[in-house]
Design a protein around this motif. Sequence first.
Motif, PDB file in Angstrom:
ATOM      1  N   ALA A 120     -70.391  82.807   5.431  1.00  0.00           N
ATOM      2  CA  ALA A 120     -70.976  83.088   6.748  1.00  0.00           C
ATOM      3  C   ALA A 120     -72.470  83.363   6.625  1.00  0.00           C
ATOM      4  N   VAL A 121     -72.854  84.075   5.568  1.00  0.00           N
ATOM      5  CA  VAL A 121     -74.263  84.371   5.336  1.00  0.00           C
ATOM      6  C   VAL A 121     -75.048  83.078   5.092  1.00  0.00           C
ATOM      7  N   LEU A 122     -74.499  82.169   4.308  1.00  0.00           N
ATOM      8  CA  LEU A 122     -75.161  80.887   4.071  1.00  0.00           C
ATOM      9  C   LEU A 122     -75.294  80.093   5.366  1.00  0.00           C
ATOM     10  N   ASP A 123     -74.285  80.178   6.214  1.00  0.00           N
ATOM     11  CA  ASP A 123     -74.338  79.518   7.515  1.00  0.00           C
ATOM     12  C   ASP A 123     -75.521  80.043   8.334  1.00  0.00           C
ATOM     13  N   ALA A 124     -75.664  81.360   8.352  1.00  0.00           N
ATOM     14  CA  ALA A 124     -76.764  81.974   9.114  1.00  0.00           C
ATOM     15  C   ALA A 124     -78.122  81.563   8.550  1.00  0.00           C
ATOM     16  N   TRP A 125     -78.229  81.602   7.242  1.00  0.00           N
ATOM     17  CA  TRP A 125     -79.503  81.273   6.594  1.00  0.00           C
ATOM     18  C   TRP A 125     -79.865  79.806   6.848  1.00  0.00           C
ATOM     19  N   ARG A 126     -78.896  78.931   6.758  1.00  0.00           N
ATOM     20  CA  ARG A 126     -79.148  77.508   7.003  1.00  0.00           C
ATOM     21  C   ARG A 126     -79.682  77.272   8.416  1.00  0.00           C
ATOM     22  N   LEU A 127     -79.112  77.959   9.402  1.00  0.00           N
ATOM     23  CA  LEU A 127     -79.574  77.800  10.773  1.00  0.00           C
ATOM     24  C   LEU A 127     -81.003  78.307  10.944  1.00  0.00           C
ATOM     25  N   ARG A 128     -81.360  79.400  10.265  1.00  0.00           N
ATOM     26  CA  ARG A 128     -82.742  79.886  10.363  1.00  0.00           C
ATOM     27  C   ARG A 128     -83.721  78.898   9.740  1.00  0.00           C
ATOM     28  N   VAL A 129     -83.300  78.218   8.681  1.00  0.00           N
ATOM     29  CA  VAL A 129     -84.153  77.180   8.097  1.00  0.00           C
ATOM     30  C   VAL A 129     -84.322  76.031   9.088  1.00  0.00           C
ATOM     31  N   GLN A 130     -83.243  75.634   9.728  1.00  0.00           N
ATOM     32  CA  GLN A 130     -83.316  74.548  10.705  1.00  0.00           C
ATOM     33  C   GLN A 130     -84.180  74.921  11.905  1.00  0.00           C
ATOM     34  N   LEU A 131     -84.270  76.205  12.191  1.00  0.00           N
ATOM     35  CA  LEU A 131     -85.138  76.669  13.274  1.00  0.00           C
ATOM     36  C   LEU A 131     -86.591  76.775  12.822  1.00  0.00           C
ATOM     37  N   ALA A 132     -86.873  76.389  11.567  1.00  0.00           N
ATOM     38  CA  ALA A 132     -88.205  76.497  10.982  1.00  0.00           C
ATOM     39  C   ALA A 132     -88.666  77.948  10.926  1.00  0.00           C
ATOM     40  N   ASP A 133     -87.696  78.842  10.769  1.00  0.00           N
ATOM     41  CA  ASP A 133     -87.983  80.272  10.727  1.00  0.00           C
ATOM     42  C   ASP A 133     -87.891  80.813   9.300  1.00  0.00           C
ATOM     43  N   ALA A 134     -87.532  79.956   8.351  1.00  0.00           N
ATOM     44  CA  ALA A 134     -87.410  80.356   6.949  1.00  0.00           C
ATOM     45  C   ALA A 134     -87.652  79.122   6.096  1.00  0.00           C
ATOM     46  N   PRO A 135     -88.243  79.289   4.909  1.00  0.00           N
ATOM     47  CA  PRO A 135     -88.539  78.128   4.055  1.00  0.00           C
ATOM     48  C   PRO A 135     -87.291  77.541   3.416  1.00  0.00           C
ATOM     49  N   LEU A 136     -87.248  76.227   3.355  1.00  0.00           N
ATOM     50  CA  LEU A 136     -86.117  75.528   2.754  1.00  0.00           C
ATOM     51  C   LEU A 136     -85.998  75.835   1.264  1.00  0.00           C
ATOM     52  N   GLU A 137     -87.125  75.944   0.573  1.00  0.00           N
ATOM     53  CA  GLU A 137     -87.100  76.065  -0.882  1.00  0.00           C
ATOM     54  C   GLU A 137     -86.347  77.301  -1.353  1.00  0.00           C
ATOM     55  N   GLU A 138     -86.501  78.421  -0.656  1.00  0.00           N
ATOM     56  CA  GLU A 138     -85.817  79.643  -1.069  1.00  0.00           C
ATOM     57  C   GLU A 138     -84.303  79.498  -0.950  1.00  0.00           C
ATOM     58  N   LEU A 139     -83.854  78.861   0.124  1.00  0.00           N
ATOM     59  CA  LEU A 139     -82.415  78.639   0.278  1.00  0.00           C
ATOM     60  C   LEU A 139     -81.919  77.638  -0.755  1.00  0.00           C
TER      61      LEU A 139
END
Length: 350
Positions: free
Chosen positions: A153-172
């Motif tokens: 579930a946490v990975l799901d949340a993080w992935r969506l924030r990346v898709q929103l351009a609210d978090a960098p892809l590289e860290e995920l």
Amino acid sequence: MNTSTDRGPDGVEPVAETSPIDDPWQRLCRELTACEPPYPADTVRWALEQREALTPHFLALLERVSRDPAAASEDEVDLYTWAYIYLAIWRDSRAWEPMLALLRQPTDDIEGVLGDSIHETYGRALAGVCPGDVAPLRELALDASLSVWHRMAVLDAWRLRVQLADAPLEELEDVLLSLGRQCAAEMLNVTDEELQANDTDGETDAPIYLLAEVVATAGKLRSQRLQPEIYHWFEEGLVDPMTINRDDYDRYMHASLMHPVEGEIDRHDSLIVDPVEETRWWACWSERPTSSSQSPEPMRLSAPWAMPAAASHVDVPAPTTFVRTEQKVGRNDPCPCGSGKKYKKCHGAG
């Protein structure tokens, strides 16, 4: 003008009473927790317009349950999913901390609170209330003491924030690669008998589920960096085909990277925007709709950033709740139709 007749014997003006019939919280408790057919589409839509009245009760519920989930009553558990779904739609960041705090509680204590919702809506709701800092998601994703379902579930949340351009892809990507390699190494050093022995209750920490989530997440993000290693995992037979197969992964990789609230996109891969779509499939409503004519008309909502900002402070009263009497079908459970597939790959794919 003499107003003494409007005051009590102590000189304090009495607070106007609201009839329970007209009170939004009482109506929500009465109509959304009975879990009896027919599906209460009108009430679900009506509640969406009661943000000011319902938010304090929802926040109070999240705060109380996150502090001591083991002590949560059946009444409180019954309304918990409704609470975070609406708060996620309203993008209320005050739900962020209590929702994270619940995931940090002992797994056994929160099992009865989240149940099937952990792999259906919880991660997407977390993404909806995230205030911007994804560092807590990284911490939880790497915490091996958490249940595999909670980490997914946490990975799901993080992935969506990346898709929103609210978090960098590289860290995920760094975390996905690390988790994937750990899972693959563990799976290559464990026998089928040991995996089955750890899965007697259907809620296992076996790395096969987490690896499949890593693959699905990387595919949805179209991560070129992870692609060679993922192909190797497929070739080794390490990726659970009932969760994601090679064709599924390739379709993700060749699809357009879509914004998680725009365009035609599977709701399971998007932020929560429609409470009807999120809840009408629950088994407690007796039967799943078999055609679009039997289904409530999906709502058309404005983008989340068009929602009004929440107040910085509200008085939080203690909520009153009712009891759910039937169980929902989990998306990782076998489909009730008998196909042998997981529910999310069969009748739960809608």
